[in-house]
Design a protein around this motif. Sequence first.
Motif, PDB file in Angstrom:
ATOM      1  N   LYS A   1     -30.960 -56.487 -49.880  1.00 37.52           N
ATOM      2  CA  LYS A   1     -29.899 -56.852 -50.779  1.00 37.52           C
ATOM      3  C   LYS A   1     -28.474 -57.309 -50.089  1.00 37.52           C
ATOM      4  CE  LYS A   1     -32.467 -55.671 -54.763  1.00 37.52           C
ATOM      5  NZ  LYS A   1     -33.218 -57.076 -54.623  1.00 37.52           N
ATOM      6  N   ARG A   2     -28.337 -57.850 -48.896  1.00 36.46           N
ATOM      7  CA  ARG A   2     -27.126 -58.174 -48.231  1.00 36.46           C
ATOM      8  C   ARG A   2     -26.350 -59.153 -49.107  1.00 36.46           C
ATOM      9  NH1 ARG A   2     -30.516 -58.017 -43.626  1.00 36.46           N
ATOM     10  NH2 ARG A   2     -29.935 -56.336 -42.105  1.00 36.46           N
ATOM     11  N   LYS A   3     -25.004 -59.039 -48.931  1.00 36.16           N
ATOM     12  CA  LYS A   3     -24.420 -60.346 -49.669  1.00 36.16           C
ATOM     13  C   LYS A   3     -24.434 -61.593 -48.649  1.00 36.16           C
ATOM     14  CE  LYS A   3     -20.923 -57.875 -52.180  1.00 36.16           C
ATOM     15  NZ  LYS A   3     -20.712 -56.283 -51.587  1.00 36.16           N
ATOM     16  N   ILE A   4     -23.950 -62.769 -49.166  1.00 35.32           N
ATOM     17  CA  ILE A   4     -24.388 -63.803 -48.513  1.00 35.32           C
ATOM     18  C   ILE A   4     -23.940 -63.842 -46.750  1.00 35.32           C
ATOM     19  CG2 ILE A   4     -23.626 -66.376 -48.457  1.00 35.32           C
ATOM     20  CD1 ILE A   4     -24.903 -66.302 -50.936  1.00 35.32           C
ATOM     21  N   LYS A   5     -22.709 -63.489 -46.859  1.00 34.97           N
ATOM     22  CA  LYS A   5     -22.185 -63.239 -45.479  1.00 34.97           C
ATOM     23  C   LYS A   5     -22.928 -62.351 -44.579  1.00 34.97           C
ATOM     24  CE  LYS A   5     -17.491 -62.501 -43.618  1.00 34.97           C
ATOM     25  NZ  LYS A   5     -16.331 -61.520 -43.682  1.00 34.97           N
ATOM     26  N   GLY A   6     -23.480 -61.194 -45.066  1.00 29.13           N
ATOM     27  CA  GLY A   6     -24.302 -60.463 -44.442  1.00 29.13           C
ATOM     28  C   GLY A   6     -25.705 -61.163 -43.926  1.00 29.13           C
ATOM     29  N   GLN A   7     -26.192 -62.024 -44.912  1.00 29.14           N
ATOM     30  CA  GLN A   7     -27.451 -62.632 -44.548  1.00 29.14           C
ATOM     31  C   GLN A   7     -27.262 -63.821 -43.522  1.00 29.14           C
ATOM     32  OE1 GLN A   7     -29.831 -63.898 -47.992  1.00 29.14           O
ATOM     33  NE2 GLN A   7     -28.483 -62.637 -49.426  1.00 29.14           N
ATOM     34  N   MET A   8     -26.114 -64.460 -43.574  1.00 30.37           N
ATOM     35  CA  MET A   8     -25.629 -65.285 -42.548  1.00 30.37           C
ATOM     36  C   MET A   8     -25.588 -64.727 -41.024  1.00 30.37           C
ATOM     37  SD  MET A   8     -25.578 -68.305 -43.487  1.00 30.37           S
ATOM     38  CE  MET A   8     -25.219 -69.553 -44.755  1.00 30.37           C
ATOM     39  N   LYS A   9     -25.040 -63.562 -41.007  1.00 28.87           N
ATOM     40  CA  LYS A   9     -24.938 -62.615 -39.801  1.00 28.87           C
ATOM     41  C   LYS A   9     -26.425 -62.434 -39.426  1.00 28.87           C
ATOM     42  CE  LYS A   9     -20.579 -60.430 -39.672  1.00 28.87           C
ATOM     43  NZ  LYS A   9     -20.154 -59.052 -40.229  1.00 28.87           N
ATOM     44  N   GLN A  10     -27.216 -62.068 -40.336  1.00 31.44           N
ATOM     45  CA  GLN A  10     -28.792 -61.878 -39.808  1.00 31.44           C
ATOM     46  C   GLN A  10     -29.299 -63.109 -39.221  1.00 31.44           C
ATOM     47  OE1 GLN A  10     -30.294 -59.130 -39.562  1.00 31.44           O
ATOM     48  NE2 GLN A  10     -32.174 -59.541 -39.919  1.00 31.44           N
ATOM     49  N   ALA A  11     -29.007 -64.110 -39.693  1.00 28.03           N
ATOM     50  CA  ALA A  11     -29.372 -65.465 -39.318  1.00 28.03           C
ATOM     51  C   ALA A  11     -29.131 -65.405 -37.841  1.00 28.03           C
ATOM     52  CB  ALA A  11     -29.179 -66.627 -40.269  1.00 28.03           C
TER      53      ALA A  11
ATOM     54  N   PHE B   1     -34.013 -69.247 -41.249  1.00 29.24           N
ATOM     55  CA  PHE B   1     -33.629 -68.012 -41.997  1.00 29.24           C
ATOM     56  C   PHE B   1     -33.571 -68.341 -43.580  1.00 29.24           C
ATOM     57  CE2 PHE B   1     -31.307 -64.434 -43.739  1.00 29.24           C
ATOM     58  CZ  PHE B   1     -31.986 -63.384 -43.379  1.00 29.24           C
ATOM     59  N   ILE B   2     -33.875 -67.670 -44.471  1.00 29.09           N
ATOM     60  CA  ILE B   2     -33.594 -68.183 -45.948  1.00 29.09           C
ATOM     61  C   ILE B   2     -32.641 -67.293 -46.437  1.00 29.09           C
ATOM     62  CG2 ILE B   2     -34.630 -68.343 -48.070  1.00 29.09           C
ATOM     63  CD1 ILE B   2     -37.291 -69.002 -46.966  1.00 29.09           C
ATOM     64  N   VAL B   3     -31.488 -67.764 -47.105  1.00 32.64           N
ATOM     65  CA  VAL B   3     -30.510 -66.900 -47.688  1.00 32.64           C
ATOM     66  C   VAL B   3     -30.661 -67.125 -49.224  1.00 32.64           C
ATOM     67  CG1 VAL B   3     -27.903 -66.652 -48.141  1.00 32.64           C
ATOM     68  CG2 VAL B   3     -28.857 -67.282 -45.561  1.00 32.64           C
ATOM     69  N   THR B   4     -30.645 -66.011 -50.033  1.00 30.04           N
ATOM     70  CA  THR B   4     -31.067 -66.217 -51.106  1.00 30.04           C
ATOM     71  C   THR B   4     -29.707 -65.759 -51.904  1.00 30.04           C
ATOM     72  OG1 THR B   4     -32.023 -64.187 -51.329  1.00 30.04           O
ATOM     73  CG2 THR B   4     -33.288 -65.825 -51.087  1.00 30.04           C
ATOM     74  N   MET B   5     -29.620 -66.298 -53.110  1.00 34.29           N
ATOM     75  CA  MET B   5     -28.387 -65.788 -54.113  1.00 34.29           C
ATOM     76  C   MET B   5     -29.227 -65.515 -55.512  1.00 34.29           C
ATOM     77  SD  MET B   5     -25.304 -68.271 -53.354  1.00 34.29           S
ATOM     78  CE  MET B   5     -25.875 -69.743 -54.148  1.00 34.29           C
ATOM     79  N   GLY B   6     -29.240 -64.504 -55.768  1.00 30.70           N
ATOM     80  CA  GLY B   6     -29.598 -64.088 -57.218  1.00 30.70           C
ATOM     81  C   GLY B   6     -31.282 -63.607 -57.225  1.00 30.70           C
ATOM     82  N   ASP B   7     -31.534 -63.084 -58.270  1.00 33.57           N
ATOM     83  CA  ASP B   7     -32.897 -62.429 -58.372  1.00 33.57           C
ATOM     84  C   ASP B   7     -34.112 -63.679 -58.393  1.00 33.57           C
ATOM     85  OD1 ASP B   7     -31.876 -60.178 -58.636  1.00 33.57           O
ATOM     86  OD2 ASP B   7     -32.147 -59.775 -60.785  1.00 33.57           O
TER      87      ASP B   7
END
Length: 420
Positions: free
Chosen positions: A365-375, A333-339
Amino acid sequence: MIRIPRGTQDILPEDSSKWRYIENKLNELMKLYNYKEIRTPIFESTDLFARGVGDSTDVVQKEMYTFKDKGDRSLTLRPEGTAAVVRSYIENKMQGYPNQPIKLYYNGPMFRYERKQKGRFRQFNQFGIEAIGAENPSIDAEVLAMVMHIYESFGLKHLKLVINSIGDANSRKEYNEALVKHFEPVIDTFCEDCQSRLHTNPMRILDCKIDRDKEAVKNAPRITDYLNESSKAYYEEVKSYLTDLGVDYVEDPNLVRGLDYYTHTAFEVMMDNPNYDGAITTLCGGGRYNGLLELLDGPSQTGIGFALSIERLLLALEEEGIELDIEEDFDLFIVTMGDEAERYSVKLLNHLRKNGVKADKDYLKRKIKGQMKQADRLNAKYTIVIGDQELENNEIDIKNMATGESEKVKLDELVQYFKK
Ligand code: HAM
């Protein structure tokens, strides 16, 4: 709101992995027994079932989805697979194929307008086999042993194989006469269908869904008492092969099956779990059909087969508390920060997937925490976080989610990392 038609079901993603697992396993098992897949149309000429399955069966009289097409042809959604497979065998002249007998399997939806119940649907999925071109008790026994092997390979234990012989056409003729004599005095108390079946097809009275629990049905003459010598001998041989193969069975002289084409060996596999509280316990049914090919204007070949529904197999697995060994692994799962990073991740994902890496990213466009949860929800084995710095350095930390450990990897070497 438009709802799903009665007696049908959606197989949702959380269940479709079970279906796929079962179907893959069945395909593998078929290789062991040298059966090849056949796919026939979902609809056929109505005549095929009227003739093949039998005009006076419940299936044909009450349960078929029959319609006229725009060319005024009467078509029917297939209620079962045997007649269609036999039709295809005849039409494609399979009796001339070099490999004999012809051993075929199929897997697909069947349609019967039945009362909905646990384990009973109006669209259900049958897996079935047909072995055509050999009249030999050893193939009957092999087919029975195969059915049990199939169920056992899913870990099921509480099963009962029930067998009977319904003899050849001559045995059946005498038996039908005995049935007419037996039912004639009480036929007024039976449903209209049974009354009309008395002289056309008295055996069907025995499996009428309305009348089959009546006393007169329970103490009706039994086919086994009317088998002629050759039918008896065939049945004895099938049983002796089953003993050789160590296949347990029980005999039920009342088992006649609900379709008209059967001769000789008839069988069903039943759930045998004393704690099961559903009405439906038959998991699978089948038998030999010696006259069916000729009845459908084919060569004088004979066949044997069975069908089971995946719905009832799942029901039995649930009853016995068996979890299928399904592995649903997901690589990254790829977590991204910024455009910038998000833009880059689209390209990276495309590259990874084309190289066989199962990967995904956030689209909301989840925040980092939300993206981690998705992972976590995806059960991803690895995650990476890409931001401006990672892009600049062409390097990321790849985190192993099981151990929590991280390693530094060049962004453009990710594919090699997974290949390793
Ligand atoms: P059948 O006994 O009518 O035989 O159906 C076989 C199996 O299909 C049943 O044992 C059950 O597992 C499943 N089945 C039937 N109706 C339903 C339903 N409404 N909902 C869920 N499952 C159902 C035949 O169809 C024969 N063509 C079998 C055969 C093949 N005989 C020789 N070759």
